[in-house]
Design a protein around this motif. Structure first.
Motif, PDB file in Angstrom:
ATOM      1  N   ARG A 145       0.712  -0.740  -0.179  1.00 59.97           N
ATOM      2  CA  ARG A 145       0.155  -0.363   0.191  1.00 59.97           C
ATOM      3  C   ARG A 145       1.780   1.374  -0.125  1.00 59.97           C
ATOM      4  N   VAL A 146       1.175   1.274  -1.225  1.00 57.96           N
ATOM      5  CA  VAL A 146       1.729   3.084  -0.750  1.00 57.96           C
ATOM      6  C   VAL A 146       1.557   4.217  -1.925  1.00 57.96           C
ATOM      7  N   ASP A 147       2.210   5.283  -1.083  1.00 61.41           N
ATOM      8  CA  ASP A 147       1.830   6.862  -1.566  1.00 61.41           C
ATOM      9  C   ASP A 147       1.624   6.893  -2.872  1.00 61.41           C
ATOM     10  N   TYR A 148       1.919   6.913  -3.590  1.00 62.50           N
ATOM     11  CA  TYR A 148       2.251   6.944  -4.349  1.00 62.50           C
ATOM     12  C   TYR A 148       2.511   5.873  -6.398  1.00 62.50           C
ATOM     13  N   THR A 149       1.776   5.808  -7.020  1.00 64.33           N
ATOM     14  CA  THR A 149       1.976   5.128  -8.513  1.00 64.33           C
ATOM     15  C   THR A 149       2.619   5.986  -9.383  1.00 64.33           C
ATOM     16  N   LEU A 150       3.536   6.231 -10.171  1.00 56.52           N
ATOM     17  CA  LEU A 150       4.280   6.935 -11.814  1.00 56.52           C
ATOM     18  C   LEU A 150       3.355   5.545 -12.540  1.00 56.52           C
ATOM     19  N   LEU A 151       2.728   5.889 -13.064  1.00 54.10           N
ATOM     20  CA  LEU A 151       2.343   5.098 -14.465  1.00 54.10           C
ATOM     21  C   LEU A 151       2.622   5.526 -15.229  1.00 54.10           C
ATOM     22  N   GLY A 152       2.881   5.244 -16.496  1.00 55.38           N
ATOM     23  CA  GLY A 152       2.833   5.354 -17.665  1.00 55.38           C
ATOM     24  C   GLY A 152       2.023   4.432 -18.373  1.00 55.38           C
ATOM     25  N   VAL A 153       1.763   5.291 -19.643  1.00 53.73           N
ATOM     26  CA  VAL A 153       0.568   5.054 -20.534  1.00 53.73           C
ATOM     27  C   VAL A 153       0.922   4.845 -21.520  1.00 53.73           C
ATOM     28  N   PHE A 154       0.171   3.327 -22.402  1.00 49.56           N
ATOM     29  CA  PHE A 154       0.592   3.423 -23.395  1.00 49.56           C
ATOM     30  C   PHE A 154      -1.086   3.515 -24.473  1.00 49.56           C
ATOM     31  N   ALA A 155      -0.835   3.968 -24.181  1.00 46.22           N
ATOM     32  CA  ALA A 155      -2.544   4.091 -24.704  1.00 46.22           C
ATOM     33  C   ALA A 155      -3.624   4.881 -24.044  1.00 46.22           C
ATOM     34  N   ILE A 156      -4.869   5.624 -23.820  1.00 48.24           N
ATOM     35  CA  ILE A 156      -5.738   6.638 -23.321  1.00 48.24           C
ATOM     36  C   ILE A 156      -6.815   6.929 -24.238  1.00 48.24           C
ATOM     37  N   THR A 157      -8.089   6.417 -23.767  1.00 47.57           N
ATOM     38  CA  THR A 157      -9.502   6.691 -24.566  1.00 47.57           C
ATOM     39  C   THR A 157     -10.486   7.547 -22.692  1.00 47.57           C
ATOM     40  N   GLY A 158     -11.390   8.457 -23.433  1.00 47.29           N
ATOM     41  CA  GLY A 158     -12.451   8.419 -22.842  1.00 47.29           C
ATOM     42  C   GLY A 158     -12.643   6.898 -21.471  1.00 47.29           C
ATOM     43  N   SER A 159     -12.933   6.050 -22.153  1.00 46.91           N
ATOM     44  CA  SER A 159     -13.197   4.908 -21.229  1.00 46.91           C
ATOM     45  C   SER A 159     -11.905   3.533 -20.725  1.00 46.91           C
ATOM     46  N   GLY A 160     -10.658   5.102 -20.892  1.00 51.62           N
ATOM     47  CA  GLY A 160      -9.844   3.939 -19.783  1.00 51.62           C
ATOM     48  C   GLY A 160      -8.473   4.187 -20.187  1.00 51.62           C
ATOM     49  N   LEU A 161      -7.505   3.210 -20.104  1.00 47.97           N
ATOM     50  CA  LEU A 161      -6.221   3.310 -19.696  1.00 47.97           C
ATOM     51  C   LEU A 161      -5.747   1.789 -20.732  1.00 47.97           C
ATOM     52  N   TYR A 162      -5.419   1.684 -22.060  1.00 42.77           N
ATOM     53  CA  TYR A 162      -5.091   0.227 -22.587  1.00 42.77           C
ATOM     54  C   TYR A 162      -3.380   0.192 -23.065  1.00 42.77           C
ATOM     55  N   ILE A 163      -3.362  -1.233 -22.924  1.00 43.12           N
ATOM     56  CA  ILE A 163      -2.232  -2.024 -23.284  1.00 43.12           C
ATOM     57  C   ILE A 163      -1.893  -2.426 -24.095  1.00 43.12           C
ATOM     58  N   HIS A 164      -0.582  -3.345 -24.848  1.00 43.70           N
ATOM     59  CA  HIS A 164      -1.238  -4.613 -26.224  1.00 43.70           C
ATOM     60  C   HIS A 164      -1.038  -5.649 -25.268  1.00 43.70           C
ATOM     61  N   THR A 165      -0.324  -5.987 -24.221  1.00 43.47           N
ATOM     62  CA  THR A 165      -0.186  -7.476 -23.583  1.00 43.47           C
ATOM     63  C   THR A 165      -0.925  -7.187 -22.055  1.00 43.47           C
ATOM     64  N   GLU A 166      -1.533  -8.380 -22.007  1.00 37.59           N
ATOM     65  CA  GLU A 166      -2.685  -8.755 -20.593  1.00 37.59           C
ATOM     66  C   GLU A 166      -1.848  -8.645 -19.584  1.00 37.59           C
ATOM     67  N   GLU A 167      -0.049  -9.312 -20.003  1.00 33.07           N
ATOM     68  CA  GLU A 167       0.460  -9.789 -18.725  1.00 33.07           C
ATOM     69  C   GLU A 167       1.389  -8.031 -18.736  1.00 33.07           C
TER      70      GLU A 167
END
Length: 252
Positions: free
Chosen positions: A164-186
């Motif tokens: 349980r951390v204070d922050y996650t710095l999250l790189g975005v592969f793809a983003i739309t109004g419906s959410g954040l996406y990536i090219h692999t499930e893993e």
């Protein structure tokens, strides 16, 4: 076959193949070329596809997939601007998850003077963090991706779920109004675990990631707290961010 059923079938074929000819659609749908052409015009108006000479291509923008070396060299100026905007948000003595994004990596040198507890699944990020003696660094276990140099898999997800951390710095592969996406499930499951264990999620994305999509959904838009980018997004997307409670920062 009803018109709406046929249009849905054409959309399915185009999204799957990315590029299809009129002849292929005629064979699969058992209709005339004129019917297919009319259907393609209708779907193009909806933004589903783009007509080409003799066929159509998908109108769905897919985010570009690159290896680590390519990602680390490209768009360096926007990444530096985004990193500069992200640095003040990370308070000293906090705990931070750094995902494997090269945009996230650009933030690390700017945090050199801050004492932090750092958790990452990236070998390159761990090396960069280790250059500064005031960091308590934890590298989560898992299977090594030998091209992208990050760790992933069920062991990685399970280990991340314990934090349980204070922050996650999250790189975005793809983003739309419906959410954040990536090219692999893993990788998507690892990013999702990072989102779930943070009090505050700071997503970083250059303008090329806006209004693009990928194979696997990481999280909904409301699951992130801040989005930092380098170019002002479209008014529609800004409304989506506001409606979902996401603070937008344009890096100058």
């Amino acid at each position: 076959m009803l018109v709406e059923e046929r249009l849905a079938k054409i959309q399915e074929i185009v999204e799957k193949k990315k590029n299809v000819t009129i002849e292929e659609l005629v064979d699969q749908l058992n209709v005339s070329k004129d019917t297919v052409r009319r259907d393609l015009i209708k779907l193009e108006k909806k933004g589903v596809l783009k007509r080409t000479y003799g066929g159509a291509i998908s109108g769905k923008k897919e985010a570009l997939i690159m290896g680590y070396e390519e990602r680390s060299k490209i768009y360096s100026t926007p990444k530096k601007k985004i990193a500069k905007a992200a640095e003040p948000l990370i308070l000293e003595f906090s705990s931070v998850i750094f995902d494997s994004s090269t945009t996230v990596e650009a933030v690390i040198p700017l945090l050199a003077s801050k004492s932090l507890t750092a958790i990452t699944n990236s070998l390159t990020h761990a090396v960069e963090l280790a250059k500064h003696g005031n960091k308590d660094i934890k590298v989560v276990g898992g299977k090594l991706h030998q091209i992208q140099l990050f760790l992933y898999g069920s062991d990685t997800v399970l280990e991340l779920s314990q934090y349980r951390v204070d922050y996650t710095l999250l790189g975005v592969f793809a983003i739309t109004g419906s959410g954040l996406y990536i090219h692999t499930e893993e990788e998507g499951l690892v990013k999702r675990a990072m989102v779930n264990c943070a009090k505050k999620v700071i997503a970083v994305a250059d303008s090329t990631k806006m209004d693009t999509t990928g194979f696997f959904k990481v999280c909904a838009l409301e699951d992130i707290d801040v989005l930092i980018t380098d170019v002002e997004p479209s008014p529609d997307f800004q409304r989506d961010l506001q409606e979902h409670g996401v603070d937008l920062i344009i890096a100058g």
